[in-house]
Scaffold this motif. Structure first.
Motif, PDB file in Angstrom:
ATOM      1  N   TYR A 213      48.344  21.332  31.159  1.00 58.75           N
ATOM      2  CA  TYR A 213      49.792  21.123  31.139  1.00 58.75           C
ATOM      3  C   TYR A 213      50.493  22.196  30.312  1.00 58.75           C
ATOM      4  O   TYR A 213      51.555  22.706  30.712  1.00 58.75           O
ATOM      5  CB  TYR A 213      50.127  19.741  30.578  1.00 58.75           C
ATOM      6  N   LYS A 217      53.024  24.967  31.968  1.00 54.91           N
ATOM      7  CA  LYS A 217      54.417  25.063  31.510  1.00 54.91           C
ATOM      8  C   LYS A 217      54.727  26.472  30.997  1.00 54.91           C
ATOM      9  O   LYS A 217      55.805  27.009  31.269  1.00 54.91           O
ATOM     10  CB  LYS A 217      54.685  24.025  30.421  1.00 54.91           C
ATOM     11  N   ALA A 243      55.022  13.309  32.104  1.00 55.23           N
ATOM     12  CA  ALA A 243      56.226  14.030  32.519  1.00 55.23           C
ATOM     13  C   ALA A 243      57.250  14.061  31.391  1.00 55.23           C
ATOM     14  O   ALA A 243      57.858  15.098  31.110  1.00 55.23           O
ATOM     15  CB  ALA A 243      56.825  13.386  33.769  1.00 55.23           C
ATOM     16  N   GLU A 244      57.429  12.922  30.729  1.00 55.72           N
ATOM     17  CA  GLU A 244      58.368  12.852  29.610  1.00 55.72           C
ATOM     18  C   GLU A 244      57.889  13.710  28.440  1.00 55.72           C
ATOM     19  O   GLU A 244      58.666  14.440  27.822  1.00 55.72           O
ATOM     20  CB  GLU A 244      58.532  11.407  29.161  1.00 55.72           C
ATOM     21  N   GLN A 245      56.611  13.631  28.143  1.00 56.46           N
ATOM     22  CA  GLN A 245      56.057  14.343  26.987  1.00 56.46           C
ATOM     23  C   GLN A 245      56.243  15.859  27.104  1.00 56.46           C
ATOM     24  O   GLN A 245      56.581  16.530  26.114  1.00 56.46           O
ATOM     25  CB  GLN A 245      54.568  14.020  26.852  1.00 56.46           C
ATOM     26  N   TYR A 246      56.025  16.392  28.312  1.00 54.88           N
ATOM     27  CA  TYR A 246      56.075  17.843  28.502  1.00 54.88           C
ATOM     28  C   TYR A 246      57.399  18.324  29.089  1.00 54.88           C
ATOM     29  O   TYR A 246      57.589  19.524  29.289  1.00 54.88           O
ATOM     30  CB  TYR A 246      54.916  18.290  29.397  1.00 54.88           C
ATOM     31  N   GLY A 247      58.284  17.401  29.380  1.00 51.48           N
ATOM     32  CA  GLY A 247      59.562  17.788  29.962  1.00 51.48           C
ATOM     33  C   GLY A 247      59.466  18.216  31.411  1.00 51.48           C
ATOM     34  O   GLY A 247      60.285  19.008  31.888  1.00 51.48           O
ATOM     35  N   PHE A 248      58.468  17.675  32.123  1.00 49.38           N
ATOM     36  CA  PHE A 248      58.302  18.009  33.529  1.00 49.38           C
ATOM     37  C   PHE A 248      59.251  17.190  34.402  1.00 49.38           C
ATOM     38  O   PHE A 248      59.525  16.019  34.116  1.00 49.38           O
ATOM     39  CB  PHE A 248      56.874  17.719  34.007  1.00 49.38           C
ATOM     40  N   LEU A 249      59.695  17.796  35.486  1.00 48.66           N
ATOM     41  CA  LEU A 249      60.329  17.040  36.551  1.00 48.66           C
ATOM     42  C   LEU A 249      59.250  16.203  37.237  1.00 48.66           C
ATOM     43  O   LEU A 249      58.072  16.554  37.213  1.00 48.66           O
ATOM     44  CB  LEU A 249      60.987  17.983  37.561  1.00 48.66           C
ATOM     45  N   LEU A 276      63.007   8.970  34.890  1.00 43.54           N
ATOM     46  CA  LEU A 276      62.515  10.332  35.057  1.00 43.54           C
ATOM     47  C   LEU A 276      63.511  11.181  35.837  1.00 43.54           C
ATOM     48  O   LEU A 276      64.307  10.671  36.627  1.00 43.54           O
ATOM     49  CB  LEU A 276      61.172  10.324  35.795  1.00 43.54           C
ATOM     50  N   THR A 277      63.445  12.494  35.639  1.00 42.88           N
ATOM     51  CA  THR A 277      64.274  13.419  36.407  1.00 42.88           C
ATOM     52  C   THR A 277      63.474  13.904  37.605  1.00 42.88           C
ATOM     53  O   THR A 277      62.426  14.526  37.439  1.00 42.88           O
ATOM     54  CB  THR A 277      64.697  14.629  35.554  1.00 42.88           C
TER      55      THR A 277
END
Length: 284
Positions: A213, A217, A243-249, A276-277
């Motif tokens: 991850y 990124k 997803a939240e932890q790494y700022g992933f879509l 989530l985004t």
């Protein structure tokens, strides 16, 4: 196109151009019939179905993103990176995928030779017969041939007994690098997505998923599949947290290949968690 997580988007599936059993046109029709609002065809290492998919989607008034699923070797493990919203005519990604496809034929011959040693003959020719695109002959095509021959009851059983590491028909292969795959996707205007992360059991067991991850990124990868056909409900929660932890879509896709083989049909997935985004917000 809505940017809400509640959109019925299916951004991962395969046609006869790689290892699916439906044409791009038939997949578009199935997606539309199943209530999909945003669709992507993501054949393995191949863009040959994109024109047909886009035209079929347009005729059905179905929003479409051009896509691909790139085979990658990372830390000795085969992983998959999906590219969404790519330019399917971009020279860089076309050439990169061509290089990635090279060697599939030789690997298939070696697989057939090894299967013959355990009494399964004619596997190469049988797998070719099952492959819509001979340049993309894969383990799935061998699995379908073995099911046809009555060796196993289904393709999942074939993989477990013949085609995974340590089994008679397994032959390792060096795919694209993670750096190259992400670079090709970005250069073609797309968004790179880690496909079905719950399937990488060796990386997860070795706790190397965190390194994946981070590196992804750093390279400019933006998204991860959270809701996918090979994830369990518990894994939906696990990868929502990632997803939240790494700022992933967050992405969503059935990984549909065939109604008799796939766990989930096109569009018949749980919705993304609403906090989530979604990855489709990048294309709004």
């Amino acid at each position: 196109m809505s940017i809400l997580p509640t959109l019925n988007a299916d951004l991962h599936c395969h046609s006869v151009v790689s290892d699916g059993t439906f044409t791009p046109e038939a997949l578009a029709e199935r997606a539309k019939a199943n209530g999909v609002h945003l669709w992507a065809l993501t054949d393995h290492d191949e863009l040959g179905g994109q024109k047909h998919a886009r035209e079929a989607a347009s005729a059905l008034n179905l929003d479409y993103l051009a896509g691909v699923e790139i085979s990658v070797t990372w830390m000795g493990e085969t992983i998959h990176i999906v590219g969404l919203g790519i330019d399917a005519e971009h020279v860089g990604i076309i050439e990169g995928l061509r290089r990635t496809r090279e060697g599939r034929g030789n690997r298939a011959q070696l697989m057939a030779d090894q299967l013959a040693k355990v009494g399964i003959y004619g596997a190469y020719e049988g797998a070719l017969h099952c492959a819509g695109n001979h340049q993309l002959i894969s383990r799935t095509h061998f699995a379908r041939y073995l099911v046809e021959q009555g060796v196993c009851r289904n393709t999942e059983h074939v993989f477990k007994n013949y085609l995974i590491e340590g089994k008679p028909g397994y032959v390792p292969h060096q795919w694209a690098s993670l750096d190259d795959a992400v670079a090709w996707i970005k250069a073609s205007g797309g968004v790179a997505v880690i496909a079905h992360p719950g399937r990488y059991s060796r990386l997860n067991a070795m706790q190397m998923d965190d390194e994946l991850y981070k590196r992804f990124k750093d390279l400019g990868g933006l998204a991860i599949e959270v809701v996918t056909g090979s994830h369990s409900p518990d894994q939906y929660k696990t990868y929502a947290k990632i997803a939240e932890q790494y700022g992933f879509l967050a992405s969503r896709g059935s990984d549909f290949h065939d109604p008799n083989e796939s766990h989930i049909d096109l569009g018949n997935l749980p919705l993304l968690p609403d906090h989530l985004t979604p990855v489709w917000s990048a294309f709004h």
